[in-house]
Motif scaffolding. Structure first.
Motif, PDB file in Angstrom:
ATOM      1  N   SER A  25      82.294  -6.330  92.725  1.00 16.90           N
ATOM      2  CA  SER A  25      81.959  -5.508  91.557  1.00 16.90           C
ATOM      3  C   SER A  25      82.842  -4.273  91.545  1.00 16.90           C
ATOM      4  O   SER A  25      83.413  -3.894  92.577  1.00 16.90           O
ATOM      5  CB  SER A  25      80.488  -5.077  91.633  1.00 16.90           C
ATOM      6  OG  SER A  25      80.144  -4.324  90.486  1.00 16.90           O
ATOM      7  N   THR A  80      81.465  -1.537  91.178  1.00 13.13           N
ATOM      8  CA  THR A  80      80.539  -0.520  91.701  1.00 13.13           C
ATOM      9  C   THR A  80      80.900  -0.134  93.138  1.00 13.13           C
ATOM     10  O   THR A  80      80.349   0.827  93.660  1.00 13.13           O
ATOM     11  CB  THR A  80      79.090  -1.052  91.731  1.00 13.13           C
ATOM     12  OG1 THR A  80      79.061  -2.232  92.549  1.00 13.13           O
ATOM     13  CG2 THR A  80      78.583  -1.394  90.345  1.00 13.13           C
ATOM     14  N   GLY A 108      72.793   3.421  85.843  1.00 16.19           N
ATOM     15  CA  GLY A 108      72.849   2.830  84.511  1.00 16.19           C
ATOM     16  C   GLY A 108      71.506   2.227  84.141  1.00 16.19           C
ATOM     17  O   GLY A 108      71.074   2.302  82.979  1.00 16.19           O
ATOM     18  N   THR A 109      70.855   1.650  85.113  1.00 14.88           N
ATOM     19  CA  THR A 109      69.542   1.040  84.864  1.00 14.88           C
ATOM     20  C   THR A 109      68.565   2.092  84.346  1.00 14.88           C
ATOM     21  O   THR A 109      67.858   1.865  83.352  1.00 14.88           O
ATOM     22  CB  THR A 109      69.017   0.396  86.173  1.00 14.88           C
ATOM     23  OG1 THR A 109      69.962  -0.584  86.595  1.00 14.88           O
ATOM     24  CG2 THR A 109      67.659  -0.228  85.982  1.00 14.88           C
ATOM     25  N   ASN A 158      69.499   3.020  80.710  1.00 15.42           N
ATOM     26  CA  ASN A 158      69.082   2.003  79.733  1.00 15.42           C
ATOM     27  C   ASN A 158      67.570   2.037  79.537  1.00 15.42           C
ATOM     28  O   ASN A 158      67.074   1.962  78.404  1.00 15.42           O
ATOM     29  CB  ASN A 158      69.479   0.605  80.218  1.00 15.42           C
ATOM     30  CG  ASN A 158      70.937   0.281  79.958  1.00 15.42           C
ATOM     31  OD1 ASN A 158      71.570   0.849  79.061  1.00 15.42           O
ATOM     32  ND2 ASN A 158      71.486  -0.628  80.742  1.00 15.42           N
ATOM     33  N   HIS A 214      72.387  -7.379  80.637  1.00 18.19           N
ATOM     34  CA  HIS A 214      71.945  -6.711  81.868  1.00 18.19           C
ATOM     35  C   HIS A 214      70.503  -6.238  81.751  1.00 18.19           C
ATOM     36  O   HIS A 214      69.716  -6.393  82.687  1.00 18.19           O
ATOM     37  CB  HIS A 214      72.875  -5.529  82.187  1.00 18.19           C
ATOM     38  CG  HIS A 214      72.748  -5.049  83.595  1.00 18.19           C
ATOM     39  ND1 HIS A 214      71.770  -4.163  83.997  1.00 18.19           N
ATOM     40  CD2 HIS A 214      73.455  -5.360  84.720  1.00 18.19           C
ATOM     41  CE1 HIS A 214      71.901  -3.936  85.299  1.00 18.19           C
ATOM     42  NE2 HIS A 214      72.911  -4.647  85.757  1.00 18.19           N
ATOM     43  N   GLU A 216      75.716  -4.977  74.476  1.00 18.72           N
ATOM     44  CA  GLU A 216      76.406  -4.660  75.737  1.00 18.72           C
ATOM     45  C   GLU A 216      77.916  -4.766  75.534  1.00 18.72           C
ATOM     46  O   GLU A 216      78.420  -5.810  75.130  1.00 18.72           O
ATOM     47  CB  GLU A 216      75.928  -5.659  76.799  1.00 18.72           C
ATOM     48  CG  GLU A 216      76.349  -5.318  78.215  1.00 18.72           C
ATOM     49  CD  GLU A 216      75.693  -6.253  79.240  1.00 18.72           C
ATOM     50  OE1 GLU A 216      74.448  -6.433  79.218  1.00 18.72           O
ATOM     51  OE2 GLU A 216      76.440  -6.814  80.060  1.00 18.72           O
ATOM     52  N   ASN A 257      79.155  -7.872  80.556  1.00 21.64           N
ATOM     53  CA  ASN A 257      79.419  -8.170  81.967  1.00 21.64           C
ATOM     54  C   ASN A 257      79.453  -9.677  82.241  1.00 21.64           C
ATOM     55  O   ASN A 257      80.486 -10.244  82.598  1.00 21.64           O
ATOM     56  CB  ASN A 257      78.326  -7.469  82.789  1.00 21.64           C
ATOM     57  CG  ASN A 257      78.535  -7.573  84.283  1.00 21.64           C
ATOM     58  OD1 ASN A 257      79.416  -8.267  84.748  1.00 21.64           O
ATOM     59  ND2 ASN A 257      77.699  -6.890  85.036  1.00 21.64           N
ATOM     60  N   MET A 292      74.541   4.353  76.746  1.00 24.92           N
ATOM     61  CA  MET A 292      74.558   4.592  78.188  1.00 24.92           C
ATOM     62  C   MET A 292      75.935   4.173  78.680  1.00 24.92           C
ATOM     63  O   MET A 292      76.442   3.125  78.288  1.00 24.92           O
ATOM     64  CB  MET A 292      73.471   3.746  78.870  1.00 24.92           C
ATOM     65  CG  MET A 292      73.325   4.018  80.367  1.00 24.92           C
ATOM     66  SD  MET A 292      74.630   3.346  81.427  1.00 24.92           S
ATOM     67  CE  MET A 292      74.342   1.580  81.320  1.00 24.92           C
ATOM     68  N   CYS A 347      78.477   4.217  82.472  1.00 18.86           N
ATOM     69  CA  CYS A 347      78.452   4.450  83.918  1.00 18.86           C
ATOM     70  C   CYS A 347      79.713   5.179  84.372  1.00 18.86           C
ATOM     71  O   CYS A 347      80.818   4.799  83.994  1.00 18.86           O
ATOM     72  CB  CYS A 347      78.345   3.135  84.666  1.00 18.86           C
ATOM     73  SG  CYS A 347      76.801   2.263  84.345  1.00 18.86           S
ATOM     74  N   SER A 397      80.022   5.332  87.624  1.00 12.72           N
ATOM     75  CA  SER A 397      80.119   4.727  88.954  1.00 12.72           C
ATOM     76  C   SER A 397      80.684   3.314  88.952  1.00 12.72           C
ATOM     77  O   SER A 397      80.593   2.619  89.954  1.00 12.72           O
ATOM     78  CB  SER A 397      78.732   4.694  89.584  1.00 12.72           C
ATOM     79  OG  SER A 397      77.890   3.867  88.794  1.00 12.72           O
ATOM     80  N   SER A 451      75.429   7.849  85.987  1.00 11.30           N
ATOM     81  CA  SER A 451      75.633   7.332  84.637  1.00 11.30           C
ATOM     82  C   SER A 451      75.219   8.408  83.657  1.00 11.30           C
ATOM     83  O   SER A 451      74.617   9.415  84.052  1.00 11.30           O
ATOM     84  CB  SER A 451      74.777   6.077  84.421  1.00 11.30           C
ATOM     85  OG  SER A 451      75.248   5.025  85.237  1.00 11.30           O
ATOM     86  N   ARG A 485      82.044 -14.588  89.907  1.00 15.45           N
ATOM     87  CA  ARG A 485      82.618 -13.446  89.205  1.00 15.45           C
ATOM     88  C   ARG A 485      83.555 -12.697  90.149  1.00 15.45           C
ATOM     89  O   ARG A 485      83.215 -12.467  91.317  1.00 15.45           O
ATOM     90  CB  ARG A 485      81.484 -12.515  88.763  1.00 15.45           C
ATOM     91  CG  ARG A 485      81.939 -11.327  87.955  1.00 15.45           C
ATOM     92  CD  ARG A 485      80.764 -10.428  87.569  1.00 15.45           C
ATOM     93  NE  ARG A 485      80.301  -9.644  88.697  1.00 15.45           N
ATOM     94  CZ  ARG A 485      79.737  -8.444  88.608  1.00 15.45           C
ATOM     95  NH1 ARG A 485      79.526  -7.896  87.430  1.00 15.45           N
ATOM     96  NH2 ARG A 485      79.341  -7.785  89.677  1.00 15.45           N
TER      97      ARG A 485
END
Ligand code: TLP
Length: 357
Positions: free
Chosen positions: A14, A16, A66-67, A70, A91, A143, A147, A202, A204, A206, A215, A325
């Motif tokens: 990722s 992240t 981010g969660t 959202n 997501h 989104e 993703n 929103m 991010c 990060s 975020s 991914r």
């Protein structure tokens, strides 16, 4: 035939996973701080102001994840007992721990769309009729980039149309723009332009932008005032969070400028992966920093492929038994990508191979 160098580690699980740069670490050490619950952290205030400016909005708020961003947005836009329309692989539906049911008392009305891009035509038929015995549609959430559809960029006209029609129907539209700067870099438009019709966004710091944590939510003053209440309720009032904002400010100013490198690296990997006959991937669809590809032709599931890649120093992730991914980011160089490809070749065909040959 080049043997894969097993001493190397390449992490494409990722974007992240990036580590803060030396500049970020210095800024964090020297950050001016105060108590952000009292609105007194100068670094947080600067970051929130800059984010609002960049998005051409009234206000912004820093959130730990981010969660949380959202979920705060969903809470503000909806009432318990309503439905939230989103794309089936979204997501908010699949990776946010059913918090929209838990925290907002809503259910998702998922709709599948090619490349993750819903259209108004697709959405219109799924909006609940205004009958008192049907749960009402409280929110549409899109989104961009998408993703799990492979980092796809939302077609601007489709997004604008959805916002316009939804607003006519009295339905707000939220954007999960975790990677909105990737979408902007790929489309050559500003984030302000591509997000202007959304009620809230929103994004991010990060992910591709490289900050270690954080975020942002952006929107109207009234929306952000409400977001501050819910952020505190969720335990997101973080006191001297300026140490994080200091890195976030660098991510916001400098991160977007280098995203094209991640996109070029992803494209390079896509063009190499299609040469492996057991993999299925449309390289032409790789627009940003995410590649999602089908591995079912290898005769292995993603857990087995992931384990074998791991033995060759490549950390990757399965998103289902048949799909994997790869995500590029600032800690992955072109050489690292070539290494990941050679490892993939070895895992899939049992033979070493130098990428590019
Ligand atoms: N995505 C993570 C995983 O949760 C899947 C990743 O590795 O890609 N929206 C989108 C579109 C995201 O991709 C993510 C994180 C989030 C929201 C949530 O952000 P965080 O992890 O900060 O809560």
């Amino acid at each position: 035939m080049a043997e894969v160098d097993k001493r190397r580690t390449v992490d494409v699980r990722s974007d992240t996973v990036t580590r803060p740069t030396a500049e970020m670490r210095r800024a964090m050490a020297e950050a001016e701080v105060g108590d952000d619950v009292y609105g007194e952290d100068p670094s947080i205030n600067r970051l929130e102001q800059r984010a609002a400016e960049i998005f051409g909005r009234d206000a912004a708020i820093f959130v730990p994840t981010g969660t949380m961003g959202n979920q705060i947005a969903i809470k503000i836009h909806t009432r318990p007992g309503q439905e939230v329309i989103c794309e089936e692989r979204g997501h908010i539906y699949n990776y946010e721990m059913a918090m929209l049911a838990h925290f907002s008392g809503c259910v998702v009305r998922p709709i599948y769309a090619e490349d993750g891009a819903l259209t108004w035509t697709g959405i219109k038929k799924r909006i609940a009729p205004g009958i008192y015995y049907r749960a009402q549609t409280g929110l549409i959430s899109l989104e961009n980039t998408h993703n799990m559809a492979g980092g796809t960029v939302y077609p601007q006209q489709a997004a604008d149309e959805i916002c316009d029609h939804a607003h006519e129907a009295g339905i707000p539209v939220h954007l999960d723009g975790a990677r909105i700067f990737n979408a902007a870099a790929a489309s050559g438009r500003s984030v302000a332009e591509i997000t202007k019709k959304f009620d809230s966004v929103m994004f991010c710091l990060s992910k591709g932008l490289g900050a270690p944590v954080g975020s942002m939510l952006v929107g109207s003053r009234k929306f952000i005032d409400m977001a501050r209440i819910y952020r505190k309720a969720l335990g997101g009032g973080m006191r001297q969070a300026g140490v994080l904002a200091a890195a976030g400010l660098i991510a916001l100013e400098k991160g977007p400028k280098r995203l094209h490198e991640d996109h070029a690296n992803a494209k390079f990997m896509a063009e190499e992966l299609v040469k492996i006959p057991s993999l299925k991937l449309d390289a032409a669809k790789v627009q940003t920093n995410i590649l999602v590809f089908d591995i079912s032709g290898t005769g292995m599931d993603s857990a087995a492929v992931t384990r074998k890649l791991g033995e060759r120093g490549v950390l990757a992730a399965g998103i289902s038994p048949e799909a994997m991914r790869f995500v590029t980011h600032m800690d992955v160089s072109r050489d690292d990508c070539a290494h990941a490809i050679s490892a993939m070749h070895e895992v899939c065909t049992g033979a070493g191979r130098a990428a590019g040959s």
